[in-house]
Design a protein around this motif. Structure first.
Motif, short mmCIF file in Angstrom:
data_model
loop_
_atom_site.label_atom_id
_atom_site.label_comp_id
_atom_site.label_asym_id
_atom_site.label_seq_id
_atom_site.Cartn_x
_atom_site.Cartn_y
_atom_site.Cartn_z
N TYR A 242 -3.66 -2.14 -3.60
CA TYR A 242 -3.89 -3.43 -2.97
C TYR A 242 -3.78 -4.53 -4.03
N PRO A 243 -3.02 -5.60 -3.81
CA PRO A 243 -2.86 -6.65 -4.84
C PRO A 243 -4.19 -7.34 -5.15
N PHE A 244 -4.50 -7.47 -6.42
CA PHE A 244 -5.78 -8.08 -6.81
C PHE A 244 -5.84 -9.55 -6.39
N GLN A 245 -4.72 -10.27 -6.47
CA GLN A 245 -4.73 -11.67 -6.07
C GLN A 245 -5.07 -11.81 -4.59
N ASN A 266 -11.90 -6.93 -11.72
CA ASN A 266 -10.85 -5.92 -11.66
C ASN A 266 -11.08 -5.00 -12.85
N GLU A 267 -11.63 -3.82 -12.60
CA GLU A 267 -11.96 -2.88 -13.67
C GLU A 267 -11.07 -1.65 -13.57
N ASP A 268 -10.04 -1.61 -14.42
CA ASP A 268 -9.14 -0.46 -14.47
C ASP A 268 -8.56 -0.13 -13.11
N GLY A 269 -8.22 -1.18 -12.34
CA GLY A 269 -7.56 -0.95 -11.07
C GLY A 269 -8.49 -0.72 -9.91
N THR A 270 -9.79 -0.87 -10.09
CA THR A 270 -10.74 -0.84 -8.99
C THR A 270 -11.40 -2.22 -8.92
N LEU A 283 -24.49 -8.43 -0.74
CA LEU A 283 -23.30 -7.86 -0.12
C LEU A 283 -22.33 -7.50 -1.24
N ALA A 284 -22.01 -6.22 -1.34
CA ALA A 284 -21.07 -5.75 -2.36
C ALA A 284 -19.79 -5.30 -1.68
N VAL A 285 -18.64 -5.70 -2.24
CA VAL A 285 -17.34 -5.36 -1.69
C VAL A 285 -16.51 -4.70 -2.78
N ALA A 286 -15.86 -3.60 -2.47
CA ALA A 286 -15.03 -2.90 -3.45
C ALA A 286 -13.73 -2.45 -2.80
N ALA A 287 -12.69 -2.36 -3.61
CA ALA A 287 -11.41 -1.80 -3.16
C ALA A 287 -11.04 -0.68 -4.11
N THR A 288 -10.73 0.50 -3.57
CA THR A 288 -10.40 1.65 -4.40
C THR A 288 -9.32 2.49 -3.73
N SER A 289 -8.60 3.25 -4.52
CA SER A 289 -7.52 4.07 -3.99
C SER A 289 -8.07 5.23 -3.16
N MET A 290 -7.36 5.56 -2.09
CA MET A 290 -7.75 6.71 -1.27
C MET A 290 -7.66 8.01 -2.05
N GLU A 328 -10.08 1.37 6.21
CA GLU A 328 -8.84 1.90 5.65
C GLU A 328 -7.74 0.85 5.74
N ILE A 329 -7.02 0.66 4.61
CA ILE A 329 -5.84 -0.18 4.59
C ILE A 329 -4.66 0.75 4.30
N PRO A 330 -4.07 1.35 5.33
CA PRO A 330 -3.10 2.45 5.12
C PRO A 330 -1.85 2.04 4.36
N GLN A 331 -1.37 0.80 4.56
CA GLN A 331 -0.13 0.41 3.88
C GLN A 331 -0.27 0.37 2.37
N TYR A 332 -1.52 0.21 1.88
CA TYR A 332 -1.78 0.22 0.44
C TYR A 332 -2.54 1.47 -0.01
N LYS A 333 -2.77 2.40 0.95
CA LYS A 333 -3.53 3.62 0.64
C LYS A 333 -4.84 3.26 -0.07
N THR A 334 -5.57 2.33 0.55
CA THR A 334 -6.76 1.73 -0.06
C THR A 334 -7.95 1.81 0.89
N TYR A 335 -9.13 2.06 0.31
CA TYR A 335 -10.39 1.90 1.03
C TYR A 335 -11.03 0.57 0.61
N ILE A 336 -11.45 -0.23 1.58
CA ILE A 336 -12.33 -1.38 1.32
C ILE A 336 -13.75 -0.93 1.67
N ILE A 337 -14.62 -0.93 0.68
CA ILE A 337 -16.00 -0.46 0.86
C ILE A 337 -16.92 -1.66 0.82
N ILE A 338 -17.76 -1.81 1.84
CA ILE A 338 -18.66 -2.96 1.95
C ILE A 338 -20.09 -2.44 2.09
#
Length: 358
Positions: A242-245, A266-270, A283-290, A328-338
């Motif tokens: 998922y693009p960080f911007q 942005n810590e090592d791609g997470t 409220l904590a929000v994270a994006a990480t690879s599936m 799930e954001i399938p096009q980026y194979k990403t989980y958004i965790i809230i």
């Protein structure tokens, strides 16, 4: 691996609590020195030196406080020093010749700002400002520096790039004011300035901190759990696609029920971001690879469809105080965790998802 995801969703809450306890201050100016005049119920002076955006700091306060309670007048003298250096803090009471020392859990991750661009530094300063909450009243110059005026809980603070140059507070009849009478920025400061005073009886409170934070006192380990985990098998954490911007844009645009952004990283791609609501809501929000694991295997989740995307809502293992949504954001194979604390219901979490608009 999923333990890492749990920590990502909760680490910023620990950051906020630790900063409050250790009085760590972040600045959007690399180094500087401020001298304050104290007036009101407390009179005296305060001096601050810092380097590396606050990763090393020295604060000394000499003051006398006079209070009246039910007609009884009391006077308290204070001469204190607070030092932050290389992940260690020292808090010294020179009136009683004693102090405390310990490790700062978040030191490595809180201060790594040398490589920031000027635009990122401006955004960082804005993040600090917004994290204070309250209402922005306008701007005014202090010592020829243009400051944002923030009002919060009966206090006004004049802030320049994360630096308080003036404050006025009157709460329950007690008035306390600070005004900067000298400010130097981006100056050279000798490393000896951040050496703690000798001949002080320091109490090491590292064990108390360890008990308080449940073994999470080393922030760096939260982000480098690829070293080893559980059965000591070496693992690799995959960076998110998922693009960080794009993540940052959605985080910066989030406005909902008084939540205010503290920080995004942005810590090592997470990716991670933290919002606070008053003094208790977070409220904590994270994006990480599936590729880093399936959250459904590490909690009790209800699954449903949210705007055509798979979503889970429930509680992660060993965390009954907050609830978590995983989108799930399938096009980026990403989980958004809230992660939301205190817990909210499904309808409220969906409204949060609507405002985040991932």
């Amino acid at each position: 691996m999923m333990k890492y995801l749990i920590l990502v969703a909760t680490f910023l809450i620990v950051v906020q609590a630790t900063i409050a306890q250790q009085k760590v201050q972040k600045y959007a100016v690399k180094s500087g020195h401020v001298e304050y005049k104290l007036t009101g119920s407390t009179t005296g002076t305060k001096y601050i030196w810092w380097d590396n955006y606050g990763a090393q700091s020295y604060t000394e306060t000499k003051s006398v406080s006079i209070t009246k309670v039910f007609g009884i007048k009391s006077e308290t003298k204070e001469h204190t020093i607070s030092i932050i250096k290389e992940g260690q803090f020292w808090s010294v009471n020179l009136e009683e010749n004693n102090g405390q020392t310990g490790k700062i859990p978040n030191y490595q991750q809180m201060f790594g700002l040398d490589e920031m661009s000027e635009e990122e530094k401006k955004q960082f300063g804005k993040d600090i400002l917004e994290g204070l909450g309250g209402e922005i009243l306008g701007t005014e110059k202090v010592l020829d520096y243009e400051c944002e005026i923030v009002e919060l809980m009966g206090a006004k603070v004049w802030i320049y790039n994360g630096i308080n140059l003036k404050s006025e507070a009157k709460i329950l009849g007690i008035e306390n004011n600070e005004i900067a009478i000298k400010f130097e920025k981006n100056i050279s400061i000798s490393s000896s300035k951040f050496s703690p005073p000798a001949n002080i009886n320091y109490q090491d409170i590292s064990e108390q901190q360890q008990a308080m934070y449940g073994g999470m006192s080393d922030m760096q380990s939260m982000f480098n759990m690829g070293d080893k985990y559980e059965d000591d098998v070496d693992v690799k954490l995959y960076p998110v696609n998922y693009p960080f911007q794009q993540f940052s844009n959605k985080i910066n645009a989030f406005k909902y029920k008084g939540y205010r952004k503290l920080v995004s990283l942005n810590e090592d791609g997470t990716y991670s971001a933290m919002f606070m609501k008053g003094l208790t809501g977070s409220l904590a929000v994270a994006a990480t690879s599936m590729k880093n694991g399936d959250p459904s295997e590490h909690g009790n989740f209800e699954t449903f469809t949210y705007k055509g995307k798979n979503c889970m809502l429930g509680k992660l293992e060993d965390d009954e105080s907050s609830n978590t949504a995983v989108l799930e954001i399938p096009q980026y194979k990403t989980y958004i965790i809230i992660g939301c604390s205190p817990s909210v219901g499904k309808d409220e979490m969906i409204r949060i998802l609507d405002h985040l608009a991932f």
